[in-house]
Design an enzyme around this catalytic site. Structure first.
Site, PDB file in Angstrom:
ATOM      1  N   ASN A  18     -15.645 -11.229  -0.375  1.00 43.14           N
ATOM      2  CA  ASN A  18     -14.506 -12.116  -0.131  1.00 43.14           C
ATOM      3  C   ASN A  18     -15.021 -13.550  -0.242  1.00 43.14           C
ATOM      4  O   ASN A  18     -15.720 -14.023   0.640  1.00 43.14           O
ATOM      5  CB  ASN A  18     -13.956 -11.820   1.274  1.00 43.14           C
ATOM      6  CG  ASN A  18     -12.903 -12.829   1.698  1.00 43.14           C
ATOM      7  OD1 ASN A  18     -12.405 -13.620   0.893  1.00 43.14           O
ATOM      8  ND2 ASN A  18     -12.570 -12.808   2.982  1.00 43.14           N
ATOM      9  N   LYS A  28     -13.400 -16.301  -0.171  1.00 39.90           N
ATOM     10  CA  LYS A  28     -12.645 -17.283   0.636  1.00 39.90           C
ATOM     11  C   LYS A  28     -12.362 -18.541  -0.196  1.00 39.90           C
ATOM     12  O   LYS A  28     -12.188 -18.443  -1.409  1.00 39.90           O
ATOM     13  CB  LYS A  28     -13.400 -17.594   1.926  1.00 39.90           C
ATOM     14  CG  LYS A  28     -13.767 -16.311   2.680  1.00 39.90           C
ATOM     15  CD  LYS A  28     -14.275 -16.529   4.079  1.00 39.90           C
ATOM     16  CE  LYS A  28     -14.621 -15.173   4.704  1.00 39.90           C
ATOM     17  NZ  LYS A  28     -15.023 -15.264   6.089  1.00 39.90           N
ATOM     18  N   HIS A  75      -6.640 -10.386   6.663  1.00 37.93           N
ATOM     19  CA  HIS A  75      -7.924 -10.960   7.063  1.00 37.93           C
ATOM     20  C   HIS A  75      -7.709 -11.808   8.319  1.00 37.93           C
ATOM     21  O   HIS A  75      -6.679 -12.472   8.461  1.00 37.93           O
ATOM     22  CB  HIS A  75      -8.515 -11.817   5.932  1.00 37.93           C
ATOM     23  CG  HIS A  75      -9.922 -12.214   6.223  1.00 37.93           C
ATOM     24  ND1 HIS A  75     -10.222 -13.281   7.025  1.00 37.93           N
ATOM     25  CD2 HIS A  75     -11.101 -11.654   5.863  1.00 37.93           C
ATOM     26  CE1 HIS A  75     -11.540 -13.367   7.145  1.00 37.93           C
ATOM     27  NE2 HIS A  75     -12.091 -12.382   6.445  1.00 37.93           N
ATOM     28  N   GLU A  89      -8.737 -14.582   9.213  1.00 41.39           N
ATOM     29  CA  GLU A  89      -8.448 -16.006   8.977  1.00 41.39           C
ATOM     30  C   GLU A  89      -6.982 -16.202   8.609  1.00 41.39           C
ATOM     31  O   GLU A  89      -6.369 -17.210   8.966  1.00 41.39           O
ATOM     32  CB  GLU A  89      -9.389 -16.561   7.896  1.00 41.39           C
ATOM     33  CG  GLU A  89     -10.799 -16.733   8.455  1.00 41.39           C
ATOM     34  CD  GLU A  89     -11.915 -16.531   7.444  1.00 41.39           C
ATOM     35  OE1 GLU A  89     -11.674 -16.613   6.241  1.00 41.39           O
ATOM     36  OE2 GLU A  89     -13.055 -16.271   7.898  1.00 41.39           O
ATOM     37  N   GLU A 140     -13.266  -5.633  10.946  1.00 42.45           N
ATOM     38  CA  GLU A 140     -13.993  -6.903  11.009  1.00 42.45           C
ATOM     39  C   GLU A 140     -13.792  -7.550  12.375  1.00 42.45           C
ATOM     40  O   GLU A 140     -12.805  -8.262  12.580  1.00 42.45           O
ATOM     41  CB  GLU A 140     -13.469  -7.860   9.932  1.00 42.45           C
ATOM     42  CG  GLU A 140     -13.610  -7.341   8.528  1.00 42.45           C
ATOM     43  CD  GLU A 140     -13.653  -8.477   7.521  1.00 42.45           C
ATOM     44  OE1 GLU A 140     -14.660  -8.594   6.833  1.00 42.45           O
ATOM     45  OE2 GLU A 140     -12.690  -9.266   7.465  1.00 42.45           O
ATOM     46  N   GLY A 170     -18.734 -14.803  10.077  1.00 41.24           N
ATOM     47  CA  GLY A 170     -19.279 -16.126   9.812  1.00 41.24           C
ATOM     48  C   GLY A 170     -20.066 -16.707  10.975  1.00 41.24           C
ATOM     49  O   GLY A 170     -20.407 -17.883  10.984  1.00 41.24           O
ATOM     50  N   SER A 219     -20.719 -10.803   9.128  1.00 43.53           N
ATOM     51  CA  SER A 219     -22.135 -11.165   9.057  1.00 43.53           C
ATOM     52  C   SER A 219     -23.025 -10.052   8.506  1.00 43.53           C
ATOM     53  O   SER A 219     -24.152  -9.862   8.968  1.00 43.53           O
ATOM     54  CB  SER A 219     -22.649 -11.640  10.425  1.00 43.53           C
ATOM     55  OG  SER A 219     -21.954 -12.804  10.835  1.00 43.53           O
TER      56      SER A 219
HETATM   57  P1  PGA Z   1     -18.993 -13.048   6.806  1.00 47.30           P
HETATM   58  O1  PGA Z   1     -17.413 -12.848   6.508  1.00 47.30           O
HETATM   59  O2  PGA Z   1     -19.693 -11.958   6.033  1.00 47.30           O
HETATM   60  O3  PGA Z   1     -19.302 -14.428   6.309  1.00 47.30           O
HETATM   61  O4  PGA Z   1     -19.164 -12.902   8.275  1.00 47.30           O
HETATM   62  C1  PGA Z   1     -16.838 -11.579   6.447  1.00 47.30           C
HETATM   63  C2  PGA Z   1     -15.384 -11.704   6.138  1.00 47.30           C
HETATM   64  O5  PGA Z   1     -14.751 -12.668   6.565  1.00 47.30           O
HETATM   65  O6  PGA Z   1     -14.806 -10.821   5.460  1.00 47.30           O
END
Ligand code: PGA
Length: 250
Positions: A9, A11, A95, A97, A167, A173, A213
């Protein structure tokens, strides 16, 4: 059918030139001999060129979001048919976010899922609890509600078009990964709820990815959990060597 998937992803990262560069690097570095489906999700503006660029490779393309309406006065939004018309047939929905910064509720997400299904798109549906939910031991309830309100209205046959991504928001992140035991526990819980709502075959056939992560260093341990079918990768998907090592870890 349940199978291994590693999805990146991207983003809101990588402009058109950077996207091309990263795709070229991925084509060069990603393994081609692994039993794994590889997907990347660049930004909307680069989806069409990415889909063309990757047409004869083993790398698929997904969108990071889409609108639930067929079309209309929704300035700035992207519809399902806009995606399928450029050869993008997979979409990430829910997601965290999108849920947090753009107020996407389970009800809105259920509409988005319905629209995607109508267009015969595959959905990578994200679920995950926040830190406060885990601290107050509400994490199973939160996941249960996200499944119930977002997906459990679907017919059994719709589940063939679904992939789940667990997730935990506190691991996205942040550099903080859920332990392999925590991941396995939640993935088993999810499969169990699906079996209760539908049946064992639906539960057994769904691919459930972990996200939060995931790095080259921890991917193998996470992917080796019995109910983990791969990963949804954020930060580490932006570096070709890292993403390639994560795919190798499957
Ligand atoms: P990350 O993000 O691997 O940077 O923690 C995962 C995601 O948001 O799908």
């Amino acid at each position: 059918m349940r199978h291994s998937i590693v999805a990146g992803n991207w983003k809101m990262h990588k402009n058109a030139l950077e996207t091309e560069d990263l795709l070229n690097e991925l084509i060069e570095k990603l393994p081609t001999d692994k039993e794994v489906e590889i997907i990347v999700a660049p930004a909307f503006t680069n989806l069409s060129s990415a889909a063309q660029h990757l047409e004869y490779t083993n790398i698929g393309v997904a969108a990071q979001n889409m609108h639930q309406a067929e079309g209309g006065a929704f300035t700035g939004e992207i519809s399902a048919s806009m995606l399928t018309s450029i050869g993008v047939n997979t979409v990430i929905l829910g997601h965290s976010e999108r849920r947090h910064y753009f107020n996407e509720t389970n009800a809105v997400l259920a509409d988005k899922v319905n629209t995607a299904m109508k267009h015969e798109m595959r959905v990578i549906f994200c679920i995950g609890e926040e830190l406060k939910d885990r601290q107050t031991k509400q994490h199973f309830n939160v996941i249960f509600d996200q499944l119930t309100d977002g997906l459990f209205h679907l017919k059994k046959e719709n589940w063939e078009q679904l992939v789940l991504a667990y997730e935990p928001v506190w691991a996205i992140g942040t550099g903080e990964t859920a332990t392999p035991e925590q991941v396995q526990e939640m993935h088993a819980y999810i499969r169990n709820q699906i079996a209760r709502k539908y049946d064992e075959s639906v539960a057994e056939n769904i691919s459930i990815l972990y996200g939060g992560s995931v790095k080259a260093a921890n991917a193998k341990e996470i992917f080796s959990q019995i109910d983990v079918d791969g990963g949804l990768i954020g930060g580490a998907a932006l570096v070709a060597d890292d993403f390639a090592r994560i795919v190798e870890a499957i």
